[in-house]
Design a protein around this motif. Structure first.
Motif, PDB file in Angstrom:
ATOM      1  N   MET A   1       7.810  15.589 -18.406  1.00 11.60           N
ATOM      2  CA  MET A   1       6.835  15.965 -19.014  1.00 11.60           C
ATOM      3  C   MET A   1       5.702  16.075 -19.752  1.00 11.60           C
ATOM      4  SD  MET A   1       9.229  15.531 -21.502  1.00 11.60           S
ATOM      5  CE  MET A   1      10.354  14.359 -21.113  1.00 11.60           C
ATOM      6  N   GLU A   3       3.731  18.650 -17.900  1.00 13.58           N
ATOM      7  CA  GLU A   3       3.896  19.420 -17.813  1.00 13.58           C
ATOM      8  C   GLU A   3       3.988  20.581 -19.023  1.00 13.58           C
ATOM      9  OE1 GLU A   3       5.414  20.178 -14.738  1.00 13.58           O
ATOM     10  OE2 GLU A   3       4.420  18.679 -13.455  1.00 13.58           O
ATOM     11  N   LYS A   4       5.036  20.050 -19.544  1.00 13.22           N
ATOM     12  CA  LYS A   4       5.440  20.963 -21.032  1.00 13.22           C
ATOM     13  C   LYS A   4       4.089  20.439 -22.380  1.00 13.22           C
ATOM     14  CE  LYS A   4      10.519  20.108 -20.657  1.00 13.22           C
ATOM     15  NZ  LYS A   4      11.023  19.143 -21.760  1.00 13.22           N
ATOM     16  N   ILE A   5       2.684  20.057 -22.035  1.00 16.93           N
ATOM     17  CA  ILE A   5       2.443  20.279 -22.840  1.00 16.93           C
ATOM     18  C   ILE A   5       0.626  21.180 -22.520  1.00 16.93           C
ATOM     19  CG2 ILE A   5       0.180  18.332 -24.413  1.00 16.93           C
ATOM     20  CD1 ILE A   5       3.243  18.027 -24.826  1.00 16.93           C
ATOM     21  N   THR A   6       0.312  22.106 -23.020  1.00 17.67           N
ATOM     22  CA  THR A   6      -0.988  22.613 -22.559  1.00 17.67           C
ATOM     23  C   THR A   6      -1.922  21.672 -23.044  1.00 17.67           C
ATOM     24  OG1 THR A   6      -0.251  24.501 -23.340  1.00 17.67           O
ATOM     25  CG2 THR A   6      -2.498  24.328 -23.306  1.00 17.67           C
ATOM     26  N   TRP A  15      -1.144  23.294 -28.205  1.00 22.35           N
ATOM     27  CA  TRP A  15      -1.268  22.066 -27.376  1.00 22.35           C
ATOM     28  C   TRP A  15      -0.434  21.083 -28.960  1.00 22.35           C
ATOM     29  CZ3 TRP A  15      -3.564  17.581 -30.641  1.00 22.35           C
ATOM     30  CH2 TRP A  15      -3.625  17.159 -30.701  1.00 22.35           C
ATOM     31  N   ASP A  18       2.746  22.547 -28.968  1.00 26.29           N
ATOM     32  CA  ASP A  18       3.504  22.014 -28.097  1.00 26.29           C
ATOM     33  C   ASP A  18       4.385  20.538 -28.630  1.00 26.29           C
ATOM     34  OD1 ASP A  18       3.254  24.811 -26.310  1.00 26.29           O
ATOM     35  OD2 ASP A  18       2.157  23.668 -25.098  1.00 26.29           O
ATOM     36  N   ASN A  22       8.487  19.608 -27.962  1.00 25.76           N
ATOM     37  CA  ASN A  22       8.515  19.015 -27.130  1.00 25.76           C
ATOM     38  C   ASN A  22       9.308  17.920 -28.295  1.00 25.76           C
ATOM     39  OD1 ASN A  22       8.570  20.652 -24.551  1.00 25.76           O
ATOM     40  ND2 ASN A  22       6.719  20.929 -25.254  1.00 25.76           N
ATOM     41  N   GLY A 276       1.691  13.333 -25.638  1.00 27.07           N
ATOM     42  CA  GLY A 276       2.304  14.204 -26.073  1.00 27.07           C
ATOM     43  C   GLY A 276       2.239  12.987 -27.394  1.00 27.07           C
ATOM     44  N   TRP A 332      11.003   9.169 -16.176  1.00 26.37           N
ATOM     45  CA  TRP A 332      11.593  10.503 -16.623  1.00 26.37           C
ATOM     46  C   TRP A 332      11.203   9.854 -18.305  1.00 26.37           C
ATOM     47  CZ3 TRP A 332      14.396  11.917 -20.994  1.00 26.37           C
ATOM     48  CH2 TRP A 332      14.444  13.215 -20.736  1.00 26.37           C
ATOM     49  N   GLU A 336       9.338  10.456 -21.104  1.00 29.02           N
ATOM     50  CA  GLU A 336       9.924  11.252 -22.797  1.00 29.02           C
ATOM     51  C   GLU A 336       9.859  10.171 -24.094  1.00 29.02           C
ATOM     52  OE1 GLU A 336      12.589  12.717 -25.463  1.00 29.02           O
ATOM     53  OE2 GLU A 336      12.038  13.565 -22.960  1.00 29.02           O
ATOM     54  N   MET A 339       5.350  11.409 -25.205  1.00 34.19           N
ATOM     55  CA  MET A 339       6.160  12.356 -25.642  1.00 34.19           C
ATOM     56  C   MET A 339       6.863  11.813 -26.987  1.00 34.19           C
ATOM     57  SD  MET A 339       6.087  15.725 -25.520  1.00 34.19           S
ATOM     58  CE  MET A 339       6.377  16.341 -24.028  1.00 34.19           C
TER      59      MET A 339
END
Length: 485
Positions: A1, A3-6, A15, A18, A22, A276, A332, A336, A339
């Motif tokens: 998860m 990895e979706k955030i810069t 960032w 993102d 997300n 996140g 996961w 989540e 995030m």
């Protein structure tokens, strides 16, 4: 998860976006420059709105609603006002298939139409003070937009008050600034600097503008709320007079003040991390999430244990989500809910059940605590208080560490350095410097460093001695300079 955030250090701006996308707080709209606020983002805004609304009503203000469309001639009645907003106006010229006799603008702010109504409502000092607030949307045709921080349409509240005396209006202006400071610091856990705006930065049509300024993690300032002393400017423009206690006619004294959905952006940029969103417990749509961990042979027992705990915590006044979605692994789910910014994660496995305990994990620090199940409610309540205080203190420590006294132009240029696009590692912060009061000095510094005068802090203006850090002339004020959103 994650990895979706810069990462912030790579590109702070990305960032921020993102996290919003997300964590499902908002999304881009088909209407250029506007956003769609998704349910989770709107739930956060509702929490902010409801707390402010409670405080407004406690201080004697009432809610009302005024039209979205404002006759263009109304804006033109107050010269500074129309000049200040002209570049941002969205104008309606046709309605019902016909050209309008007079164009309407979609409200950028409501001073003009409200004061047109106040003219009918105020005749005597007995009608004062008039303390009205409006929750509404406004449109300002922004050319460079960013979700929550600056969009063409946004949600806000705007208070508009009318008073018998200048002193009463000035007290209202500062009183509402204090309400803003208190709610943003206590409820949003965002430390702010309250202060007076310079003439160059004040609201169009105001005599004095005050703001609360917050520092984001990239060391830029964010104006988190404003309160304006309008003097008698709008009363004169709309001929709003009252009969005073001596039987004479005079113009009323006015204020306006507002905060907006930009505060959601302030919360994101003040508290979140590379995993996140991080939310203060006061703003989270849920107090905790329970994630049961089981194998097929322990699923029924662990789930029943988790459901019982959820019911007990609900009965104690908590809003608890039980995540029993078998399509995702516990790992996961952990990522989540991190995030999404949920303040506390509660893990329950077969061993925890046998030991009569749960594992509570703080979102802000990642600390794990093993808590007897009978103490879960009390411990969760303690954690909420601790997390709220910790987020505020952490943000305040960051701001204080990046607030630096500066005494010369060379030091100011060195302090702000060369802005590095996107990264949070750029130089800067809040520069505290003496200032002569000259708009030319402000403009010169902005040209050299892109930094602006954010405010003249309240409570720090005694015994001003020394020279302006920009031009060397005798100083009149102690001011905060920073790059800003």
């Amino acid at each position: 998860m994650a990895e979706k955030i810069t990462p912030r250090e790579v590109d702070y701006s990305q960032w921020y976006i993102d996290i919003i996308l997300n964590a499902k707080l908002a999304d881009y709209s088909p209407v250029k420059g506007s956003m769609v606020i998704r349910p989770r983002g709107y739930a956060i805004w509702e929490k902010i709105r409801d707390e402010f609304d409670r405080r407004f009503k406690e201080t004697g203000h009432e809610n009302a609603y005024f039209p979205l469309l404002i006759p263009m001639s109304f804006l033109e009645k107050e010269a500074e006002h129309v000049h200040g907003f002209a570049p941002e106006l969205a104008v309606v010229t046709h309605g019902g298939g016909e050209k309008l006799e007079e164009p309407y603008c979609i409200r950028p702010t409501s001073e003009t139409i409200i004061w047109a109504m106040y003219r009918n409502w105020i005749q005597s000092w007995r009608d004062l003070p008039l303390l009205i607030n409006q929750w509404a949307n406004v449109v300002r045709w922004e050319k460079r937009t960013r979700l929550f921080l600056r969009t063409s349409e946004f949600l806000w509240q705007e208070g508009h008050t009318a008073h018998e005396t200048e002193q009463e209006a000035r007290e209202e202006t500062l009183g509402m600034l204090e309400v803003y400071r208190d709610v943003v610091e206590r409820y949003l856990a965002v430390p702010v600097v309250p202060g007076l705006k310079s003439e160059s930065e004040k609201f169009a049509g105001a005599v004095d503008t005050y703001s609360i300024e917050a520092m984001m993690q990239d060391k830029k300032a964010l104006q988190a709320g404003t309160s304006h002393f309008l003097g008698q400017n709008f009363a004169k423009a709309f001929d709003v007079k009252f009969q005073n206690r001596q039987g004479e006619l005079e113009y009323v004294w006015a204020t306006s003040w507002g905060v907006s959905t930009r505060l959601v952006g302030a919360v994101i940029m003040t508290h979140s991390d590379d995993k996140g969103l991080v939310l203060p417990p006061t703003l989270s749509p849920e107090d905790a999430v329970i994630i049961p961990i089981y194998r097929n042979d322990t699923k029924a027992a662990v789930t029943a244990f988790a459901e019982k705990l959820q019911a007990e915590l609900h009965a104690a006044g908590f809003k608890i989500v039980l995540d029993i979605d078998d399509s995702s692994s516990p790992g996961w789910k952990f990522a989540e809910w991190e995030m999404r910014g949920t303040p506390v994660r509660i893990e329950i496995g077969p061993r925890d059940m046998q030991a009569g305990q749960v594992v509570m994990v703080r979102r802000d620090t990642g600390e794990k605590l093993f808590v007897p199940v009978g103490e879960a409610g009390a411990r969760l309540r303690e954690l909420q208080t601790q997390i709220q205080a910790s987020l505020y203190e952490r943000a305040k420590a960051f701001r204080d560490a990046n607030t630096v006294p500066v005494s010369t132009l060379g030091e100011l240029i060195e302090f702000f350095g060369v802005e590095t696009a996107g990264t949070s590692g750029a130089k800067g912060g809040f520069a505290e410097a003496l200032w002569c009061g000259s708009a030319e000095c402000e403009a010169s510094l902005k040209e050299k460093t892109k930094a602006t005068l954010r405010c003249i802090p309240l409570g720090k203006q005694d015994h001003i001695e020394g020279k302006c850090a920009i031009c060397g002339a005798p100083a009149k004020h102690r001011a905060i300079f920073a790059r800003n959103y």
